[in-house]
Structures are given as structure tokens and as C-alpha cells.
Design an enzyme around this catalytic site. Structure first.
Site, short mmCIF file in Angstrom:
data_model
loop_
_atom_site.label_atom_id
_atom_site.label_comp_id
_atom_site.label_asym_id
_atom_site.label_seq_id
_atom_site.Cartn_x
_atom_site.Cartn_y
_atom_site.Cartn_z
N HIS A 2 -11.61 -5.26 9.11
CA HIS A 2 -12.05 -4.87 7.76
C HIS A 2 -13.31 -4.02 7.78
O HIS A 2 -13.98 -3.90 6.77
CB HIS A 2 -12.30 -6.12 6.90
N GLU A 23 0.81 -1.22 0.00
CA GLU A 23 0.00 0.00 0.00
C GLU A 23 0.84 1.27 0.00
O GLU A 23 0.47 2.28 -0.60
CB GLU A 23 -0.95 0.01 1.21
#
Lengths: 340, 327
Positions: free
Chosen positions: B129, B60
Site C-alpha cells: 500500500h 478496479e
């Protein structure tokens, strides 16, 4: 060590130019430490003493349209790339005339005109940004190179791996250049970096061309970079260079560096790149004491003028506080007149 | 007007960007042959090719960092962080670099980078999440944070974001991809950045939220309407810049306000809204400004527990009744 005959393309003017740049960086840093002591420079100040041969040897091989990305110890690279010593000193002092208008400071020098893409002060972050600049070069089908400096401390950051892998898998034109000065701030790399003594071999894991060079020998650094630039421009993908060097001063001016063993310090004092190059120029019969004296005096004058420029330069205006956060709109929270 | 899904709206504005501007490329995890974790880029790789649809490693920091670098030299990357939870791994690039390079360089470099990502709870994907960090990013000067709740807003806001020259967090909601709504016909349709949407008007109370919580507030308003309570419903649409004027004007009219958000109350974005209301409309308030927020827990996996942790139309309506002393 190279002989003068090994570098026939370099004239006396070129060679003395390298000497002058190294000397300028050294004297500039001495002056910046003085200005820090006087309170004219605040915050952090990380001087480049001892590593001058890297910035000068490497950056002088670049074309004007190539890119330089670097770390927070960035004065040397900025000067070698051609940002004026006045503009760098003014930036260190937080003045409006600084190369980042006083907004960046010592660790965040920028010049869009010179493709000097910035000093980055969160260790390792700039490797990812360099990969992106390389990606843009590739996207446009150009042949520029991106030269990205970092220290051995940055090799331990996750961003090192992310950037190296991406550059390798996408074949990006980035030269990852590690200034291996044996310390990440105060911690010895011998204690923190498993591959410290064969650091360039880490790039084997990325299938990347890799090199080790004496970072205190300006001509060796230059020679190696010339070869790498050709490969990278030709689309052979990224390269990893490890230049062995040493900080002659502490991590920052606040650091007396008393964690370093005396014999190590004295060994590296003997490897100081500036006397080494001066001796070489003398032995090869290229320059005389008079040449050096003239350059040294000229450098002293430039540094005094830079300090004077910085001191006499205006502070940014109060309105500048809110200026430049966004390109297209004012920053939030600008006080309206009359509000408290 | 045609009716499309939120997912289709995102896909359509991305295609539009790729078709109209050679400087635009997409980069992210599984956006290539896989078609995107939420199927937003299905078929893109086949249509636009490897050069413009860049399937990146699971990395990322370099996804965003490479976007920053490419943007600094004039490209207009649209990068995808699969969810906002993963943005924590890119926070150095987003907060320390993307948001600050323009200011720190004295305005020499702009970063026209759009970071698309996905926020929200309620999808039964567990604590790691299901988070909503857009409020954190809204605290960073230099960033623009956009949170569309409908297909129309996706289209109008994304087009406006493309016209900015600074980094944007374009935050989509995990539960909204399948929702439907009208799409504007005109290619010129834009929604200005920093303009909240008064989605419904009423005189009794102001309900204010963003992303899916704006829709939940609207559902709560439906419930309240059946009881004779009329609510203003405001969808913020952008967290930075923030349209506090629309909120304050509404509160001056209704004299009561309830902020709705999905993340936790402590340190949440609603606290900022409450603060702005009391600064600018204190004398108009007939009751303390209320908040409905997520429970102070990591989001649990088990469905009934997860539902208890997120505001619902019923819980919003109940809080509104309380504010109106009609519980």
C-alpha cells in the site's frame, strides 16, 4: 428452424439482404487472406469465416443510435454495421483511407458515425467499456442498447465478472453476446472453461436473463435479439446471450488449426451458416439460383473493388505518426526540423 | 486568500465540477455514504445523490473501463482508484484502452476521463500500500500525469485537467491530505498542464522533485540555506507532459542538480530527468547529476525501517553537500 411464416415482417429484400451481408463477409475474409499472403496485410489477421450469422443476425436488429462494441475478430461486425468494405480493407492494409486512418489495423476498427465503438484486442477489456457506455445511456435517461461481443475465451477473464456484476447491479442496458466457438485461440474450452457446455447459465450467478441460440442460424439469432432488445430498452437490465458457433479457419491466418479433431471440423463444416440460409431460402421458395448468382457476382465485384481501393490508397503521411495522440495538445517528442 | 487543507482542496474542486457540469459524475470504491477512504467525498452522496456519486464494487478494472466507455460517448467521469497500488488491477483499462483509443481510432473518439488516485509511502501501511507508480504511467503516450503537492496546485491543476479531453491520472499523495496551504480566491485560477513550478530560487544547486518530494526538497533547501548554500527548488507538478525547459534553465544557472523521488532508483522517473539534463545542459554541468531515491526494497511496515527507505530533508541535504564537495 423458423419458417417463412414465422417472420412475416421480413420481405424478400430483407432476407436476401441478410444473405448478401453474410456472403460479403465471407468473400471479404477470403480476399483479406489472399492479401495477407501477398504481403499487403501485415501482423495479425483473424477472419470471421463461419460466424457470419451472428454479426448479421444480431446487428441488423439494432437502431442507428444503438452501440456496438466488439473483439479483435471484428471485420464481420464492422461490415454488418455498415462500415464500407473499402474502408475496412484499407484499414487492414494500414492505409490513410482506412476506417481508423490506418492507425488501428485489423483488430481495432472504429466508426464514430455508426456508433461502432471499436474492436478491442486485449481479451475481455471491451466488456468493461460496454458497461460504461450503458451507464451513459442510463445516466441520460435514453433507451439505446449496447451490444457487446466477445468469445468464450473472454469468459475466463476477470473483466468478464467485473463487467457482468456491475451491469447487473446497476441494471445497465447492455447485451453481453458471447460467440461460443469452442476455442480460446488454440485451447479447447472443454479444457479451460468449466461451464463450456452450459455457458449461458453462468449469468444465473448475476441474476441476469440468459439465452442460448444456434449461432449459425441467422434468423434464430435475429429473432432472439429482437426479443431481448425490447426488454433491455424497457429498462429490464442486461442480458447474456451465448451463440454456439465455430471458426471455419484457425485463430489467425498463422494458425493451421491442426489441434482440432477431424470429426469436429467436418461436423461444423456441415453447419456452415451461409449454405444453411441459402438452402432455407430455396426450400421456402423465397429465392432462386438466379437470385443467388446475381448477389454472388455483385459481392465479388464489391470485394475486388475493396481490395483495389486498399491497394491504390495512399499510406498515412509521416506527420500522421504524431497526430491524434491527444485532443488538445501535440504529442511529446515531435522532432523539430533540423534535429537529428 | 484562505488557508485550507489539501483534502479540502480536492473536495472543493470535485464539488465545483459536479456543480458546473451535468456530465460529471464520480465513481469509485467507498466514495458514497462512507465518504471516501481519505474522507475527500464526505457528504457528497447526501448532497448529490446516487446517480452522480456512484459507489462501485471492488472492481478496479470496470471502475476505469466504465469511465472510459462513458467518456467515449460524451460524459466526463471522475473515477477514483482508492490508491495507486490498486491501479495495477485496472492497468489494462488505463494503458491498453484509455490511453490508446483516440490514436487507434484515428482520432474519432476522445476519452475525457479523470482518474484520481493516491500515491506514496510513509503512512505505515506496508509494502503493498506504499508504492509510487506514477512514473510508470508517465511512460504511456496518450495519458496525462499530474502530481499536485499543495492545495493551490490541486485547485489550479484539477481545473485545467477538467478542460482537457483526454485521460488524466490525477495523483494525490497519501501524506498530504492534512497539509495546509493558501487557496486561490478566483474561480478563474488555473495552472497550465505541463508547467513546472520554481518554488524557490538559488544559485548553487537545483533540487527537483514532485508531489511530496518537492516539499521535502524545499525543506532540504531550508537546511542548506542555513549553511550558506542556495538552491533552486523545482516542483515538476506534471510528469507527462514534462516541463524539461524549466529544469534545464535552472541547471544552466546553478551548474549542479539533484533529483529527488520516492520510488526506487532503478527504473525510476529521476533517471529520465538526469538524461534530459545531460542531453540539453551537458556543457553547463560542474558535477554529475545526483539522485536521491527510495531504497531498493519493498516498503517495510516497521516505522524506523520505513523512514530509512524514503528520502528525507536530511538525506537530500546530505546528497546536495556531497555534490558541492562540502560534506
Amino acid at each position: 428452424m423458423l419458417k417463412a411464416a414465422d417472420v412475416p415482417e421480413l420481405t424478400k429484400t430483407d432476407l436476401l439482404g441478410f444473405y448478401r451481408q453474410m456472403k460479403l463477409i465471407r468473400e471479404f475474409e477470403r480476399e483479406s487472406e489472399r492479401q495477407y499472403t501477398r504481403g499487403n496485410i501485415k501482423g495479425f489477421l483473424h477472419v470471421y469465416n463461419g460466424e457470419e450469422a451472428i454479426a448479421v443476425g444480431a446487428i441488423n436488429t439494432l437502431r442507428e443510435d444503438d452501440y456496438v462494441v466488439t473483439h479483435y475478430r471484428d471485420h464481420g461486425q464492422a461490415l454488418a454495421r455498415g462500415i464500407g468494405s473499402k474502408e475496412v480493407m484499407a484499414e487492414l492494409m494500414g492505409k490513410a483511407t482506412g476506417c481508423s486512418n490506418g492507425k488501428g489495423g485489423s483488430m481495432h476498427l472504429f466508426s464514430s458515425e455508426l456508433n461502432f465503438m471499436g474492436g478491442y484486442a486485449i481479451v475481455g477489456g471491451q466488456l468493461c467499456i460496454a458497461a460504461g457506455i450503458g451507464l451513459a445511456v442510463q445516466y441520460r435517461g435514453n433507451d439505446q442498447v449496447v451490444l457487446c461481443f466477445f468469445g468464450d475465451g473472454a469468459v475466463n477473464e476477470g473483466e468478464f465478472h467485473e463487467a457482468m456484476n456491475l451491469a447487473a447491479i446497476w441494471n445497465l442496458p447492455v447485451i453481453f453476446f458471447c460467440e461460443h466457438n469452442l476455442y480460446g485461440m488454440g485451447a479447447s474450452s472443454k479444457e479451460t472453461l468449466v461451464m463450456w457446455d452450459s455457458l449461458h447459465e453462468m449469468a444465473a450467478a448475476y441474476g441476469m436473463d440468459r439465452y442460448e441460440v444456434d449461432g449459425n442460424d441467422v434468423l434464430e439469432v435475429r429473432d432472439l435479439m429482437q426479443k431481448i432488445n425490447i426488454d433491455v430498452r424497457a429498462g429490464k437490465g442486461p442480458a447474456f446471450v451465448v451463440a454456439r458457433t465455430y471458426r471455419l479457419r484457425g485463430h489467425s491466418v498463422a494458425d493451421p488449426a491442426d489441434y482440432r479433431p477431424d470429426d469436429e471440423v467436418s461436423y461444423w463444416a456441415g453447419q456452415d451458416p451461409i449454405p444453411r440460409f441459402r438452402d432455407w431460402l430455396t426450400q421456402e421458395g423465397i429465392a432462386t439460383v438466379e437470385d443467388f448468382d446475381e448477389i454472388d457476382a455483385n459481392v465479388d465485384e464489391e470485394v475486388v473493388a475493396a481490395a483495389e481501393f486498399g491497394e491504390l490508397s495512399p499510406w498515412p503521411e509521416p506527420d500522421d505518426l504524431y497526430h491524434g495522440v491527444y485532443t488538445d495538445r501535440p504529442a511529446e517528442g515531435i522532432p523539430t526540423s533540423g534535429s537529428s | 486568500m484562505s488557508v485550507i487543507t489539501y483534502r479540502d482542496a480536492v473536495s472543493s474542486v470535485l464539488r465545483e465540477a459536479l456543480d458546473e457540469d451535468e456530465r460529471v459524475f464520480l465513481m469509485g470504491e467507498d466514495i458514497g455514504p462512507y465518504g471516501g477512504a481519505f474522507a475527500v467525498t464526505k457528504g457528497f452522496y447526501e448532497q448529490y445523490g446516487k446517480k452522480r456519486i456512484k459507489d462501485s464494487p471492488l472492481a478496479e478494472s470496470v471502475i476505469v473501463g466504465a469511465g472510459v466507455g462513458a467518456a467515449m460517448v460524451g460524459l466526463r467521469p471522475v473515477v477514483e482508484l482508492m490508491t495507486i497500488n490498486f491501479s495495477l488491477l485496472a492497468m489494462d483499462q488505463i494503458v491498453n484502452h484509455a490511453a490508446k483509443i483516440r490514436y487507434m481510432s484515428g482520432g474519432q473518439f476522445s476519452i475525457p476521463l479523470i482518474i484520481r488516485t493516491v500515491t506514496g509511502a510513509g503512512a505505515s501501511v506496508g509494502a503493498t500500500h506504499s508504492q509510487s507508480f506514477e512514473g510508470w504511467y508517465a511512460s504511456v503516450p496518450g495519458l496525462t500525469v499530474v502530481t499536485p503537492s499543495t492545495p493551490r496546485d490541486v485547485i489550479g491543476l484539477f481545473r485545467s485537467c477538467r478542460e482537457l479531453n483526454d485521460p488524466v491520472m490525477f495523483v494525490e499523495h497519501i501524506l498530504l491530505y492534512g497539509t495546509r496551504g493558501e487557496a486561490p480566491d478566483s474561480g478563474d485560477f488555473r495552472i497550465p498542464i505541463g508547467q513546472a513550478d520554481l518554488r524557490r530560487t538559488g544559485k548553487d544547486i537545483t533540487l527537483c522533485g514532485y508531489s511530496r518530494m518537492a516539499l521535502v526538497a524545499e525543506q532540504a533547501a531550508d537546511i542548506l540555506a542555513r549553511e550558506g548554500i542556495e538552491a533552486d527548488v523545482i516542483d515538476l507538478r506534471c510528469l507527462r507532459p514534462l516541463d524539461s525547459e524549466t529544469i534545464v534553465n535552472s541547471v544552466k544557472k546553478t551548474h549542479r542538480a539533484l533529483m529527488v523521488e520516492e520510488t526506487t532508483r532503478l527504473g525510476g522517473f529521476a533517471g529520465e530527468l538526469v538524461s534530459q539534463i545531460q542531453e540539453d545542459a551537458f556543457d553547463y554541468l560542474d558535477a554529475p547529476v545526483g539522485r536521491v531515491a527510495g531504497a531498493e526494497v519493498p516498503i517495510p511496515y516497521s516505522f524506523p525501517l520505513e523512514q530509512l527507505a524514503i528520502p528525507s530533508a536530511e538525506s537530500v541535504a546530505a546528497s546536495a553537500r556531497k555534490l558541492l564537495n562540502r560534506s
